[in-house]
Design a protein around this motif. Structure first.
Motif, mmCIF file in Angstrom:
data_model
loop_
_atom_site.group_PDB
_atom_site.id
_atom_site.type_symbol
_atom_site.label_atom_id
_atom_site.label_comp_id
_atom_site.label_asym_id
_atom_site.label_seq_id
_atom_site.Cartn_x
_atom_site.Cartn_y
_atom_site.Cartn_z
ATOM 1 N N PRO A 66 0.793 -1.137 -0.067
ATOM 2 C CA PRO A 66 -0.028 -0.060 0.207
ATOM 3 C C PRO A 66 0.853 1.348 0.103
ATOM 4 O O PRO A 66 1.926 1.274 0.716
ATOM 5 C CB PRO A 66 -0.828 -0.114 1.297
ATOM 6 N N LYS A 67 0.400 2.311 -0.859
ATOM 7 C CA LYS A 67 1.014 3.337 -0.675
ATOM 8 C C LYS A 67 0.986 4.279 0.372
ATOM 9 O O LYS A 67 1.728 5.236 0.842
ATOM 10 C CB LYS A 67 0.708 4.197 -1.921
ATOM 11 N N MET A 68 -0.020 3.899 0.923
ATOM 12 C CA MET A 68 -0.332 4.569 2.280
ATOM 13 C C MET A 68 -1.053 3.807 3.306
ATOM 14 O O MET A 68 -1.995 3.120 2.916
ATOM 15 C CB MET A 68 -1.011 5.812 2.212
ATOM 16 N N LYS A 69 -0.745 3.839 4.682
ATOM 17 C CA LYS A 69 -1.343 2.935 5.520
ATOM 18 C C LYS A 69 -2.384 3.726 6.460
ATOM 19 O O LYS A 69 -1.612 4.897 6.802
ATOM 20 C CB LYS A 69 -0.515 2.012 6.518
ATOM 21 N N PRO A 70 -3.220 3.293 6.779
ATOM 22 C CA PRO A 70 -4.319 4.081 7.787
ATOM 23 C C PRO A 70 -3.554 4.250 9.246
ATOM 24 O O PRO A 70 -2.769 3.107 9.590
ATOM 25 C CB PRO A 70 -5.424 3.400 7.861
ATOM 26 N N SER A 71 -3.598 5.154 9.968
ATOM 27 C CA SER A 71 -3.152 5.486 11.281
ATOM 28 C C SER A 71 -4.479 5.076 12.106
ATOM 29 O O SER A 71 -5.558 5.569 11.712
ATOM 30 C CB SER A 71 -2.823 6.702 11.567
ATOM 31 N N ALA A 72 -4.239 4.578 13.371
ATOM 32 C CA ALA A 72 -5.464 4.472 14.260
ATOM 33 C C ALA A 72 -5.985 5.745 14.560
ATOM 34 O O ALA A 72 -5.198 6.672 14.890
ATOM 35 C CB ALA A 72 -4.923 3.635 15.245
ATOM 36 N N PRO A 73 -7.152 5.671 14.574
ATOM 37 C CA PRO A 73 -7.831 6.967 15.197
ATOM 38 C C PRO A 73 -7.593 7.512 16.493
ATOM 39 O O PRO A 73 -7.165 6.616 17.289
ATOM 40 C CB PRO A 73 -9.270 6.774 15.002
ATOM 41 N N LEU A 74 -7.345 8.919 16.587
ATOM 42 C CA LEU A 74 -7.056 9.400 17.884
ATOM 43 C C LEU A 74 -7.856 8.801 19.144
ATOM 44 O O LEU A 74 -7.491 8.665 20.326
ATOM 45 C CB LEU A 74 -6.994 10.695 17.744
ATOM 46 N N SER A 75 -9.230 8.594 18.751
ATOM 47 C CA SER A 75 -10.286 8.424 19.761
ATOM 48 C C SER A 75 -10.357 6.833 20.085
ATOM 49 O O SER A 75 -10.696 6.395 21.063
ATOM 50 C CB SER A 75 -11.492 8.524 19.213
ATOM 51 N N LEU A 76 -9.215 5.952 19.296
ATOM 52 C CA LEU A 76 -9.200 4.550 19.577
ATOM 53 C C LEU A 76 -9.074 4.138 20.977
ATOM 54 O O LEU A 76 -9.528 3.724 21.883
ATOM 55 C CB LEU A 76 -8.452 3.751 18.771
ATOM 56 N N LYS A 77 -7.764 4.726 21.300
ATOM 57 C CA LYS A 77 -7.169 4.573 22.874
ATOM 58 C C LYS A 77 -8.105 4.953 23.844
ATOM 59 O O LYS A 77 -8.483 4.291 24.654
ATOM 60 C CB LYS A 77 -5.685 4.955 22.969
#
Lengths: 170, 285
Positions: free
Chosen positions: B6-17
């Protein structure tokens, strides 16, 4: 009692920080939805915390969590059927990052669409998740040799269909 | 093999933690809610538990009564709110569980909203403790300062035994096994009254701590509950001092499912100058 819970929460917080991006990306490239990926990662972390043994007894947290995410994604796909491909423009996404990632998800799914699911998964573990064969074998509960042979079959097929170019190495 | 990467991988949303940690805290609190809800049937469950030794010698009628009482524990699960008003012999600023022989019978109000997330408030003239589903606060109104601790803190002291039925039941179970406790169950037309007499618990070699709290006193606890609704109606605690029982705790009313303003329940109390206690004056524990 409270202190024990608090310490466990602190420990979990650092585990989340360390692994959340990789786990989220792993889930996203299986289910193709930010929202669902978030739910899955959240559930896995909650179960991980609620199982009293895991925080102390799991030796390799990363592999354990990836395995749990892989199982949760499989459950999700079993319940919701195969992911339907739609045009990226039709998807209502929140931001550019999500749009690019959705496009990448669709592109990779399309690339691997002619492979049997088990071969496609091995390819994803290697190229999308950046895992080595030993880690992949652990996550899929298979021998390293099985992973390697699935990898070879998959790569041959992808080359035959001209979907990929160049040499590949194990 | 760039094609498959993948050219870009998603980052975990800030709200996850944050979501995960909040959910864990909520789960813990939910468990606590269930325990607290069961307080309302404490008398019933106490009767059921405490009369276990009695079962062995009692007739079938008594056994049926115990079974009936046991079933009543679940009745409290449907409650939305509870308000208990009680008098306790203490001083305004003292911890909630402390009996003070120089104190008066001070009015206390304990209010719980069982709606999710559950919250509660315990208040007397000099002190307010509350739980807002995330943190616990204990405010000293005279000084206008408070203490805060994440989750359900131990601001209620020994008194928490009365708020947490599991603790109470465990405690009462111990007493039931103890030869020093006398248990009597009385059934009237519409009520069931359970009386438990216990000896003081603790090391009283120098007698300093004796009678400093209910459990550190020779005491008698009387629970009254409604036979039909199976809910706790009243509770009275007396301690033995100079061969006489003195009332140190007495409920004046217990109301169920009354309208409760949840915002007011978690409002910071007003200090002696009529100003609301400030959050920056909180001592974080």
């Amino acid at each position: 009692m409270f202190k024990i819970i608090k310490n466990k929460i602190n420990e979990l917080e650092s585990i989340i920080e360390e692994h959340q991006n990789q786990l989220f990306s792993f889930a996203f490239f299986r289910v193709g939805s930010y929202h669902t990926a978030q739910d899955i990662v959240q559930d896995v972390f909650l179960k991980f915390f609620q199982n009293k043994k895991t925080l102390t007894s799991v030796k390799n947290v990363k592999t354990y969590l990836l395995k749990s995410i892989a199982n949760a994604c499989m459950d999700y796909q079993r319940k919701n059927g195969k992911i339907k491909m739609v045009d990226i423009e039709c998807i209502n996404v929140a931001n550019d990052e999500e749009k690019i990632c959705m496009a990448e998800f669709i592109r990779i799914e399309d690339l691997l669409s002619e492979l049997p699911a088990e071969q496609s998964e091995v390819i994803k573990l290697k190229f999308v998740d950046g895992l080595n064969f030993v880690e992949s074998a652990e996550i899929l509960n298979m021998s390293v040799n099985t992973i390697k042979s699935r990898y070879r079959y998959a790569m041959d097929k992808l080359k035959q269909t001209h979907k990929i170019k160049g040499e590949y190495y194990e | 093999m760039n094609e498959i990467t993948p050219k870009m991988k998603p980052s975990a949303p800030l709200s996850l933690k944050k979501n995960i940690i909040n959910k864990i805290k909520m789960e813990k609190n939910k468990m606590k809610t269930l325990m607290i809800k069961r307080l309302l049937a404490t008398a019933a469950s106490l009767a059921a538990l405490l009369t276990v030794p009695f079962v062995f010698t009692a007739n079938n009628e008594a056994k049926a009564a115990i079974r009936f009482l046991g079933k009543s524990i679940n009745k409290s699960d449907n409650l939305k709110t509870m308000e208990v008003k009680f008098l306790m012999q203490t001083t305004p600023n003292e911890n909630f569980d402390a009996i003070r022989d120089d104190g008066n019978m001070l009015e206390h109000t304990f209010t719980i909203s069982f709606e999710n997330p559950h919250i509660w408030r315990l208040e007397k003239s000099g002190r307010t403790s509350l739980f807002d589903a995330v943190n616990s606060y204990s405010w000293l109104k005279q000084l206008g300062i408070g203490m805060m601790a994440p989750g359900i803190a131990e601001f209620f002291g020994d008194f928490e035994k009365f708020l947490d039925p599991q603790n109470l039941l465990r405690h009462e179970q111990q007493l039931a096994k103890n030869d020093g406790s006398e248990i009597a169950m009385q059934e009237t037309g519409s009520q069931i009254i359970l009386t438990i007499k216990s000896k003081a618990k603790g090391d009283f070699t120098n007698d300093y701590l004796k009678n400093s709290s209910i459990m550190a006193s020779d005491n008698k606890r009387i629970y009254t509950f409604d036979k039909e609704t199976k809910l706790l109606q009243a509770m009275l605690v007396q301690i033995l001092y100079k061969n006489e029982y003195h009332t140190v705790f007495e409920t004046t009313s217990i109301l169920y499912n009354i309208p409760v303003d949840r915002e007011k329940l978690t409002e910071r109390p007003v200090n002696k100058n009529g100003q609301r206690c400030m959050t920056h004056q909180i001592i974080r524990l």
